[in-house]
Design a protein around this motif. Structure first.
Motif, short mmCIF file in Angstrom:
data_model
loop_
_atom_site.label_atom_id
_atom_site.label_comp_id
_atom_site.label_asym_id
_atom_site.label_seq_id
_atom_site.Cartn_x
_atom_site.Cartn_y
_atom_site.Cartn_z
N TRP A 193 58.37 -0.77 65.02
CA TRP A 193 59.31 -1.05 66.12
C TRP A 193 59.68 -2.53 66.09
O TRP A 193 58.86 -3.39 65.79
N ARG A 194 60.94 -2.82 66.42
CA ARG A 194 61.36 -4.21 66.52
C ARG A 194 62.53 -4.33 67.50
O ARG A 194 63.29 -3.37 67.70
N PRO A 195 62.67 -5.51 68.13
CA PRO A 195 63.77 -5.70 69.09
C PRO A 195 65.12 -5.73 68.39
O PRO A 195 65.22 -6.08 67.21
N TYR A 300 77.77 -1.68 56.29
CA TYR A 300 78.92 -1.75 57.18
C TYR A 300 79.42 -0.35 57.55
O TYR A 300 79.94 -0.13 58.66
N ASP A 301 79.28 0.60 56.64
CA ASP A 301 79.74 1.96 56.91
C ASP A 301 78.99 2.61 58.07
O ASP A 301 79.45 3.61 58.62
N HIS A 302 77.85 2.07 58.41
CA HIS A 302 77.04 2.66 59.49
C HIS A 302 76.78 1.66 60.62
O HIS A 302 75.84 1.84 61.41
N PHE A 303 77.61 0.64 60.71
CA PHE A 303 77.43 -0.37 61.74
C PHE A 303 77.59 0.22 63.14
O PHE A 303 76.95 -0.24 64.09
N TRP A 304 78.41 1.24 63.29
CA TRP A 304 78.69 1.80 64.61
C TRP A 304 77.75 2.93 65.00
O TRP A 304 77.98 3.61 66.01
N GLU A 305 76.71 3.17 64.22
CA GLU A 305 75.74 4.20 64.59
C GLU A 305 75.02 3.81 65.88
O GLU A 305 74.91 2.63 66.22
N HIS A 306 74.51 4.82 66.57
CA HIS A 306 73.70 4.57 67.77
C HIS A 306 72.21 4.67 67.46
O HIS A 306 71.38 4.59 68.37
N ASP A 307 71.86 4.87 66.20
CA ASP A 307 70.47 4.89 65.76
C ASP A 307 70.44 4.36 64.34
O ASP A 307 70.88 5.04 63.41
N VAL A 309 67.81 3.57 62.48
CA VAL A 309 66.59 3.81 61.73
C VAL A 309 66.87 4.45 60.38
O VAL A 309 66.30 4.08 59.35
N ALA A 310 67.78 5.42 60.36
CA ALA A 310 68.05 6.16 59.12
C ALA A 310 68.89 5.35 58.13
O ALA A 310 68.97 5.72 56.95
N TRP A 311 69.50 4.24 58.57
CA TRP A 311 70.46 3.52 57.73
C TRP A 311 70.00 2.12 57.35
O TRP A 311 70.70 1.41 56.63
N ARG A 312 68.87 1.75 57.79
CA ARG A 312 68.36 0.41 57.50
C ARG A 312 68.06 0.25 56.00
O ARG A 312 67.56 1.17 55.35
N ALA A 313 68.37 -0.91 55.46
CA ALA A 313 68.10 -1.17 54.05
C ALA A 313 66.59 -1.11 53.80
O ALA A 313 65.80 -1.60 54.62
#
Length: 392
Positions: A193-195, A300-307, A309-313
């Protein structure tokens, strides 16, 4: 023999009437209970604010440990009715949580002084301002202006106010070198978890990029104060008293298709009318001592996601992306207001192929942008030199 047959027939008639009456009563009870069940499931308006907070935490998929900690620290007596229990069940509240709510009534009752005891003398205090929470719509949609993420004008935030608001959701600890800090309970149940990462997303406002948190305590810890990571406690929040849309450092790696951000550390200071400073240097020129491990990078393709976690490098790419990225701590003073633009609205719109709408905030921290002749001055991004740790 004839008399006996008559008595048996009379007895049968009585039994039939009795069974009929019982059936009617049973049907009536079922109808009544069915109506009550429907009302309990669909009409939560009669539930107390504390009970609604428990439901909100459940719907946010908080663990039982976090919810039980909230119940324990809130000190409230819930006094559940049958309808309350049915409603809680319908909202997915677990049995251990319901049991804790029921137990809270008896524990509070046990500590209540006798009726004959004189009431304690209390000093009148001004109620702490309440802050509402609203999840912002998808960018590009016509947005209803969100409520202010700060106390209303005329009120004042202070340490006591933060302690009261945050106590149910974490622990206050005295950390050497930082002082009194708040550690959220959620990080004990959410891996890594992180802020400014879990349970939230970015929106663009007339104060710049704003972090919209799904946590009930996010309106305090993501708009005031600073975060740091402690070896013993994990992520901890240090109180601060200047409001901002988000206190983060931005980086962008356009060639790799990623952007990243990290929470500003406690020694990143805000000077009204001047801007961010770190060890005497302007915030636009420094990376605030933040290494790659403090950043999350998202395509950038997932910048507008609301979660995110699944898209983090993945961790193995973070060092590379950090070195390939450019510092982007844009900010400006517009009309006396501090606008934290980060990577920039137009650039994000171009790179994400979205029209970025601007959400209007109803309240701006008036004293944060005391103008010292720098209104409208916009700072540009750039590369930094090495800081002695091998990181740019």
């Amino acid at each position: 023999m004839k008399d006996m047959n008559m008595k048996m027939n009379e007895l049968s008639d009585r039994k039939l009437k009795m069974f009929s009456a019982l059936a009617i009563m049973a049907i009536g009870c079922l109808c009544w209970n069915g109506g009550s069940l429907g009302n309990a499931q669909t009409s939560p308006a009669t539930q107390s604010p504390q009970l609604q907070e428990v439901v909100k935490l459940t719907q946010a998929k908080m663990s039982d440990d976090v919810i039980l900690s909230y119940i324990k620290n809130s000190g409230a007596s819930y006094n559940l009715s049958a309808d309350d229990i049915l409603y809680l069940n319908s909202q997915g509240v677990t049995q251990p949580v319901i049991s804790a709510l029921l137990a809270s009534k008896s524990s509070v009752a046990a500590t209540t002084p006798p009726a004959s005891a004189p009431p304690p003398v209390t000093t009148p205090t001004t109620p702490a301002p309440q802050v509402s929470q609203q999840v912002s719509p998808y960018p590009g949609q016509v947005a209803t202006p969100p409520p202010p993420a700060t106390p209303p004008p005329g009120s004042e935030v202070n340490l006591g106010y933060f302690q009261t608001q945050l106590a149910p959701y974490g622990t206050w600890v005295d950390i050497p070198g930082q002082g009194l800090s708040w550690v959220p309970s959620v990080q004990s149940t959410v891996p890594d978890w992180r802020p400014y990462f879990n349970a939230g997303h970015w929106v663009y406002t007339d104060d710049g990029w704003s972090w919209q948190s799904d946590y009930p305590w996010g309106e305090y810890t993501f708009h005031y104060g600073r975060w740091f990571r402690d070896a013993r406690y994990g992520w901890a929040w240090v109180p601060g008293y200047n409001w901002g849309p988000a206190w983060v450092s931005w980086r962008h790696a356009e060639g790799e298709g990623y952007c990243g951000w990290a929470p500003l550390p406690p020694d990143a200071l805000f000077v009204p009318g001047v801007g961010l400073m770190w060890h005497g240097r302007p915030g636009t020129e420094v990376a605030f001592g933040l290494g790659p491990e403090m950043f999350v990078f998202v395509p950038y393709d997932h910048f507008w996601e609301h979660d995110y976690v699944a898209w983090r490098a993945p961790f193995v790419r973070v060092n590379f992306l950090f070195r390939a990225s450019i510092l982007a701590n844009h900010y400006s003073f517009i009309g006396g207001r501090f606008v934290f633009d980060g990577i920039g609205r137009d650039r994000i719109g171009l790179l994400t192929h979205h029209t970025v709408g601007v959400e209007r905030l109803e309240f701006h921290d008036a004293h944060i942008g005391l103008d010292h002749g720098r209104v409208g001055h916009d700072f540009h991004d750039g590369h930094e030199g090495h800081d002695g740790h091998g990181f740019p």
